[in-house]
Design a protein around this motif. Structure first.
Motif, short mmCIF file in Angstrom:
data_model
loop_
_atom_site.label_atom_id
_atom_site.label_comp_id
_atom_site.label_asym_id
_atom_site.label_seq_id
_atom_site.Cartn_x
_atom_site.Cartn_y
_atom_site.Cartn_z
N ARG A 491 0.79 -1.41 0.13
CA ARG A 491 -0.02 -0.11 0.02
C ARG A 491 1.05 1.39 -0.15
NH1 ARG A 491 -3.03 -2.89 3.83
NH2 ARG A 491 -2.04 -1.92 5.64
N GLU A 492 1.90 1.20 0.84
CA GLU A 492 2.60 2.43 0.93
C GLU A 492 3.76 2.72 -0.16
OE1 GLU A 492 4.25 2.22 4.87
OE2 GLU A 492 2.37 2.56 5.73
N GLU A 493 4.26 1.56 -0.71
CA GLU A 493 5.46 1.60 -1.58
C GLU A 493 5.09 1.04 -2.84
OE1 GLU A 493 9.21 0.51 0.34
OE2 GLU A 493 8.22 1.02 2.21
N ASN A 495 2.96 1.75 -5.22
CA ASN A 495 2.77 2.44 -6.43
C ASN A 495 2.21 1.89 -7.90
OD1 ASN A 495 4.11 4.73 -4.85
ND2 ASN A 495 6.21 3.85 -5.60
N SER A 496 1.19 1.11 -7.50
CA SER A 496 0.45 0.32 -8.43
C SER A 496 1.38 -0.63 -9.26
CB SER A 496 -0.24 1.48 -9.27
OG SER A 496 -1.20 2.08 -8.50
N TRP A 497 2.88 -0.95 -9.01
CA TRP A 497 3.54 -1.68 -9.65
C TRP A 497 3.35 -3.07 -9.35
CZ3 TRP A 497 5.87 -0.95 -14.20
CH2 TRP A 497 5.92 0.35 -14.77
N HIS A 584 5.90 -8.07 -9.83
CA HIS A 584 6.30 -6.59 -10.06
C HIS A 584 6.05 -6.01 -11.45
CE1 HIS A 584 8.05 -2.67 -10.12
NE2 HIS A 584 8.29 -2.68 -8.87
N ASP A 586 7.08 -4.03 -13.58
CA ASP A 586 8.22 -3.42 -14.33
C ASP A 586 9.14 -4.54 -14.81
OD1 ASP A 586 10.11 -1.98 -15.72
OD2 ASP A 586 10.59 -0.64 -13.92
#
Length: 605
Positions: A491-493, A495-497, A584, A586
């Motif tokens: 949730r905090e880190e 970033n939708s990735w 992830h 990316d």
């Protein structure tokens, strides 16, 4: 009609064929298999068979599938394993089969019996397939209702250390007990099979022998299935496969040609009345084989299936890493489910691609082939293997050491990984080791790949001339406290990735994936194919795998006596830990997932 009567009535000419299917794990896969089977029924198989999961694990789906085929006018042979079944399950299955009009049973042993392990709840009437044959034949309730088939193993039984003479005696006992026909395990050594048939006949066994043919789909699945079945692989076959093993389309084409050659020779020299095609719920290769043999009767046409481009057509479309990435970026955002009848249109993983490059449990959950299983209803786990490789774990640290030893190639398997660590996993070995040392036991993963050639020795797949892509993901077991921390970090880190699924044996499921969202984590771009997507992680497939994973913990625990430290530990892990799958998106940054999980610290080496 009873299968043996069908065999006797079969007109002279080319041999008959039967088709084998297994019940998919998901509802959509099951529904799509029904339409596939309806099409294949137009090819006029003499019968179809439906497999039965180890210990009755697929009982309801197997019976439903067999009832569908039987009610559709296809004589159906229901596989039935008898060992490690809860008391009464065999009777229930026979009664249900009888009530649904099923008249044919393939009587199998299934998983090896546990011997003196009295704490396993099994039906004491059945230790071997011959017990099931005798039971049906001696039962006033069932005897007249069923035609019975049994299995035979031309290359020897994978679980037996007995010699060929003992195997033939076992087969004769099953036939003498009342078996009407024989289906063989898959094989590829025709010379050995023909000699084996002669020995069977010399033993006084006269019932029909139907050889099982399993077309090659991919090199990896060929190695897995032949190892599981204990199949003898002729040196010349391996010599043919090695040069093409990284080109899935060539392997599939080779598999079709090999099956055609085998069947033609069996028909000419083997004295066989028909062949049993183990479809693995895949359609294209079966149709191509029957077309090549001239047995398809014009019911199906090549226009209904995706076939590889000719070399000239492939050469006319040049794929480069740049245009492949552009095509992938465009096509991967396309969504919207299609029915199987819409093959060739719309969604990436629609029906037209299901048969191209099947990818096991990570394939499309809508595919009829999702949840691929072995031929005779075995889990592949055994107590002997557990004690030899995994010992007697009594603490969480002992379990961590087992998973580490597998990562470090000090043992060949774990209950969740039936093979040694793959070269692909070695690419991310330090990260997997770091997670495992933390007590997050890894059971599935892949590295990020950005446009590797499809012929790459480690990560390549599909036809030549293409490029393959992967998003990095990893799956592991961890405690609920760690699940809570991981969710907060996403949730905090994230970033939708970062997307994840987390589930436990009690049926809870947590995720940040939108409803009906799908994580496409492996795809390839090939001449004449556009984007082919083979690996998808979404809720239904995750839940299916989650249930299977926790059942593995239960089976592992069952190898140890009740109240033993080992049993208490393994059952405790099953009841308390969560399975997490995290990806992830990316794929251009090979360290993106690991940086997220570990921060920017230097990875362990």
């Amino acid at each position: 009609m009873k299968f043996i009567d069908r065999v006797r009535q079969h007109a002279a000419g080319h041999p008959f064929f039967t088709l084998e299917f297994f019940p998919p794990k998901t509802d959509l896969g099951f529904g799509n298999l029904l339409s596939r089977m309806s099409r294949l029924a137009a090819l006029n198989p003499l019968a179809v068979s439906v497999t039965w999961g180890a210990g009755g694990s697929t009982k309801d789906r197997s019976l439903d599938l067999a009832a569908f085929t039987q009610s559709s006018g296809l004589d159906t042979i229901l596989h039935l394993t008898c060992t490690n079944m809860v008391q009464g399950t065999v009777d229930e299955a026979l009664r249900e089969a009888k009530s649904r009009g099923i008249e044919n049973i393939l009587a199998l042993r299934g998983d090896p019996p546990r011997g003196e392990e009295y704490w396993i709840p099994t039906d004491p009437r059945f230790s071997h397939a011959v017990d099931l044959v005798r039971y049906i034949r001696s039962s006033p309730e069932f005897s007249s209702n069923f035609c019975i088939g049994v299995a035979a193993y031309p290359d020897g039984h994978a679980d037996h250390e007995t010699d060929e003479a003992s195997e033939l005696e076992c087969l004769k006992q099953k036939v003498d007990a009342g078996a009407d026909f024989i289906f063989t395990q898959l094989f590829y050594d025709i010379d050995n099979f023909i000699e084996w048939v002669k020995k069977v006949r010399q033993k006084g066994i006269t019932v029909p022998i139907i050889p099982s043919i399993m077309p090659l789909q991919t090199y990896a699945s060929f190695l897995r299935m032949t190892k599981l079945a204990g199949t003898r692989v002729p040196p010349e076959l391996m010599a043919d496969l090695i040069p093409i093993r990284h080109d899935d389309q060539l392997v599939k084409d080779y598999g079709v040609n090999l099956a055609v050659k085998m069947i033609r020779r069996l028909a000419a020299e083997g004295g066989i009345p028909g062949v049993h095609l183990s479809t693995l719920n895949l359609e294209v290769s079966v149709i191509r084989i029957l077309e090549e043999l001239g047995w398809a009767g014009g019911a199906m046409h090549t226009s209904n299936r995706l076939i590889a481009d000719t070399p000239q057509e492939s050469a006319s479309r040049v794929i480069t890493p740049h245009c492949a990435t552009d095509s992938a970026a465009t096509m991967l955002v396309m969504a919207g489910p299609q029915t199987e009848g819409e093959a060739g249109k719309g969604e990436l993983n629609n029906a037209v691609g299901w048969d191209d490059f099947p990818n096991g449990r990570f394939g499309d959950f809508k595919s009829p082939a999702y949840g691929n299983t072995d031929q005779w209803g075995s889990t592949g786990l055994s107590r002997k293997q557990a004690l030899e490789q995994w010992g007697s774990p009594k603490t969480v640290d002992n379990l961590t050491e087992i998973f580490l030893r597998h990562l470090q190639s000090r043992i060949a398997t774990t209950p969740f990984s039936p093979t040694p660590l793959s070269p692909e996993s070695l690419m991310i070995f330090p990260h997997l080791e770091r997670l495992t040392r933390r007590g997050w036991w890894t059971v599935g993963s892949q590295p990020a790949i950005n446009g590797a050639p499809s012929t790459d020795e480690v990560v390549g797949w599909g036809p030549r001339g293409g490029y393959v892509y992967q998003k990095c993901f990893v799956e592991f077991f961890l405690e609920q406290e760690d699940v809570d921390k991981l969710e907060q970090k996403v949730r905090e880190e994230g970033n939708s990735w970062v997307h994840y699924f987390a589930g436990n044996v009690q049926g809870e499921c947590r995720t940040n994936v939108p409803d009906d969202g799908r994580n496409a984590v492996t795809w390839g771009v090939f001449p004449g194919h556009e984007v082919v997507q083979t690996t998808i992680i979404e809720k239904e497939s995750f839940l299916s795998w989650k249930d299977e994973a926790f059942s593995i913990w239960a089976e592992w625990a069952s190898f140890y006596p009740p109240d033993s430290p080992e049993r208490q530990l393994l059952e405790g892990v099953r009841n308390q830990r969560w399975l997490v799958s995290i990806v992830h998106h990316d794929y251009m940054d090979s360290n993106a997932l690991w940086t997220f999980l570990f921060g920017k610290e230097k990875p362990l080496v």
